[in-house]
Scaffold this motif. Structure first.
Motif, PDB file in Angstrom:
ATOM      1  N   VAL A   1      -3.575 -18.169  10.539  1.00 36.78           N
ATOM      2  CA  VAL A   1      -3.164 -16.767  10.409  1.00 36.78           C
ATOM      3  C   VAL A   1      -1.667 -16.697  10.146  1.00 36.78           C
ATOM      4  CG1 VAL A   1      -2.837 -14.599  11.677  1.00 36.78           C
ATOM      5  CG2 VAL A   1      -5.052 -15.772  11.746  1.00 36.78           C
ATOM      6  N   GLN A   2      -0.885 -17.457  10.883  1.00 35.49           N
ATOM      7  CA  GLN A   2       0.569 -17.427  10.686  1.00 35.49           C
ATOM      8  C   GLN A   2       0.950 -17.936   9.300  1.00 35.49           C
ATOM      9  OE1 GLN A   2       2.844 -15.911  12.820  1.00 35.49           O
ATOM     10  NE2 GLN A   2       3.980 -16.102  10.903  1.00 35.49           N
ATOM     11  N   THR A   3       0.274 -18.966   8.831  1.00 35.99           N
ATOM     12  CA  THR A   3       0.526 -19.486   7.484  1.00 35.99           C
ATOM     13  C   THR A   3       0.236 -18.409   6.435  1.00 35.99           C
ATOM     14  OG1 THR A   3       0.023 -21.746   8.159  1.00 35.99           O
ATOM     15  CG2 THR A   3      -0.164 -21.248   5.807  1.00 35.99           C
ATOM     16  N   MET A   4      -0.859 -17.666   6.603  1.00 32.61           N
ATOM     17  CA  MET A   4      -1.211 -16.600   5.664  1.00 32.61           C
ATOM     18  C   MET A   4      -0.187 -15.462   5.737  1.00 32.61           C
ATOM     19  SD  MET A   4      -3.690 -17.710   3.979  1.00 32.61           S
ATOM     20  CE  MET A   4      -4.922 -18.973   4.070  1.00 32.61           C
ATOM     21  N   LEU A   5       0.240 -15.100   6.926  1.00 37.70           N
ATOM     22  CA  LEU A   5       1.255 -14.055   7.065  1.00 37.70           C
ATOM     23  C   LEU A   5       2.559 -14.485   6.404  1.00 37.70           C
ATOM     24  CD1 LEU A   5       0.615 -12.965  10.757  1.00 37.70           C
ATOM     25  CD2 LEU A   5       0.103 -11.629   8.697  1.00 37.70           C
ATOM     26  N   ASP A   6       2.924 -15.746   6.551  1.00 39.20           N
ATOM     27  CA  ASP A   6       4.141 -16.263   5.912  1.00 39.20           C
ATOM     28  C   ASP A   6       4.026 -16.211   4.392  1.00 39.20           C
ATOM     29  OD1 ASP A   6       5.184 -16.786   8.446  1.00 39.20           O
ATOM     30  OD2 ASP A   6       4.762 -18.939   8.356  1.00 39.20           O
TER      31      ASP A   6
ATOM     32  N   GLY B   1       1.185  -7.303   5.801  1.00 37.93           N
ATOM     33  CA  GLY B   1       0.156  -6.340   5.435  1.00 37.93           C
ATOM     34  C   GLY B   1       0.447  -4.912   5.845  1.00 37.93           C
ATOM     35  N   SER B   2       1.596  -4.652   6.415  1.00 38.43           N
ATOM     36  CA  SER B   2       1.905  -3.299   6.893  1.00 38.43           C
ATOM     37  C   SER B   2       2.004  -2.292   5.752  1.00 38.43           C
ATOM     38  CB  SER B   2       3.197  -3.300   7.708  1.00 38.43           C
ATOM     39  OG  SER B   2       4.297  -3.711   6.899  1.00 38.43           O
ATOM     40  N   ASP B   3       2.236  -2.757   4.534  1.00 40.36           N
ATOM     41  CA  ASP B   3       2.327  -1.856   3.381  1.00 40.36           C
ATOM     42  C   ASP B   3       1.014  -1.774   2.594  1.00 40.36           C
ATOM     43  OD1 ASP B   3       2.269  -4.358   2.210  1.00 40.36           O
ATOM     44  OD2 ASP B   3       4.147  -4.123   1.111  1.00 40.36           O
TER      45      ASP B   3
ATOM     46  N   ALA C   1      -1.525  -6.678   1.539  1.00 41.87           N
ATOM     47  CA  ALA C   1      -2.127  -7.927   2.001  1.00 41.87           C
ATOM     48  C   ALA C   1      -2.818  -7.650   3.336  1.00 41.87           C
ATOM     49  CB  ALA C   1      -1.051  -9.005   2.167  1.00 41.87           C
ATOM     50  N   PRO C   2      -3.680  -8.559   3.781  1.00 38.68           N
ATOM     51  CA  PRO C   2      -4.299  -8.362   5.091  1.00 38.68           C
ATOM     52  C   PRO C   2      -3.272  -8.351   6.222  1.00 38.68           C
ATOM     53  CG  PRO C   2      -5.515  -9.989   3.811  1.00 38.68           C
ATOM     54  CD  PRO C   2      -4.228  -9.716   3.076  1.00 38.68           C
ATOM     55  N   THR C   3      -3.581  -7.580   7.252  1.00 42.07           N
ATOM     56  CA  THR C   3      -2.776  -7.589   8.469  1.00 42.07           C
ATOM     57  C   THR C   3      -3.155  -8.811   9.310  1.00 42.07           C
ATOM     58  OG1 THR C   3      -4.401  -6.339   9.741  1.00 42.07           O
ATOM     59  CG2 THR C   3      -2.721  -5.045   8.536  1.00 42.07           C
ATOM     60  N   GLN C   4      -2.407  -9.046  10.354  1.00 41.12           N
ATOM     61  CA  GLN C   4      -2.706 -10.167  11.248  1.00 41.12           C
ATOM     62  C   GLN C   4      -4.138 -10.060  11.776  1.00 41.12           C
ATOM     63  OE1 GLN C   4       0.068 -10.630  14.488  1.00 41.12           O
ATOM     64  NE2 GLN C   4      -0.994 -12.375  15.302  1.00 41.12           N
ATOM     65  N   GLU C   5      -4.547  -8.881  12.213  1.00 38.60           N
ATOM     66  CA  GLU C   5      -5.896  -8.696  12.752  1.00 38.60           C
ATOM     67  C   GLU C   5      -6.960  -8.913  11.671  1.00 38.60           C
ATOM     68  OE1 GLU C   5      -9.019  -8.448  15.065  1.00 38.60           O
ATOM     69  OE2 GLU C   5      -6.969  -8.605  15.802  1.00 38.60           O
ATOM     70  N   GLN C   6      -6.691  -8.458  10.456  1.00 38.43           N
ATOM     71  CA  GLN C   6      -7.656  -8.662   9.375  1.00 38.43           C
ATOM     72  C   GLN C   6      -7.785 -10.141   9.020  1.00 38.43           C
ATOM     73  OE1 GLN C   6      -5.753  -5.825   6.792  1.00 38.43           O
ATOM     74  NE2 GLN C   6      -7.321  -4.274   7.175  1.00 38.43           N
TER      75      GLN C   6
END
Length: 147
Positions: free
Chosen positions: A7-12, A17-19, A22-27
């Motif tokens: 998940v952290q790798t995808m967020l990086d 995803g707040s805009d 992209a997916p959010t952390q929960e998604q």
């Protein structure tokens, strides 16, 4: 790599995803916690910008449709190499039931398992091309469907 690290790798790679781009952390967590052997499809609804919004990057001016094509030129072959396939990619033709909708394109991508999804979304070429999707799309909805 465990789910939290993935998940952290995808967020990086894609942002938080707040805009809505992209997916959010929960998604991310929800999709990555799936049964790894269960196939699923993602149904994508896209509305394009009139002019792509690349922010302050040096890409030449383009329509949202042209920017999305730059994304598709990479995403389609990347999806196939990862083991997925597109079941349909077509212009939105209108609503039949429920509230009226206004979309430009619908794409349905099928993944045979979680590994195929992860192979696509961790592919450096796909990550690089995702900026064209972000620049092209004014709004989007992506829904998951189990097989």
């Amino acid at each position: 790599m465990n789910v939290n690290e993935t998940v952290q790798t995808m967020l990086d790679a894609y942002g938080d995803g707040s805009d809505g781009t992209a997916p959010t952390q929960e998604q991310w967590r929800r999709i990555l916690n799936r049964d790894p052997d269960c196939g699923f499809s993602l149904i994508n609804f896209f509305k394009f910008r009139e002019t792509a919004d690349y922010g302050h990057t040096s890409f030449p001016e383009a329509s949202g449709n042209e920017a999305f094509q730059r994304y598709a030129d990479v995403s389609v072959p990347s999806m196939h190499r990862a083991g997925g396939e597109f079941l349909a990619v077509a212009p939105f033709a209108g609503s039949l039931l429920g509230s009226e909708q206004d979309w430009d394109l619908i794409a349905i991508g099928k993944y045979p398992n979680l590994a195929a999804f992860q192979a696509l979304y961790s592919n450096p070429e796909y990550i690089e091309a995702f900026q064209h999707r972000t620049a092209a799309v004014s709004r989007q909805v992506v829904m998951a469907m189990e097989h």
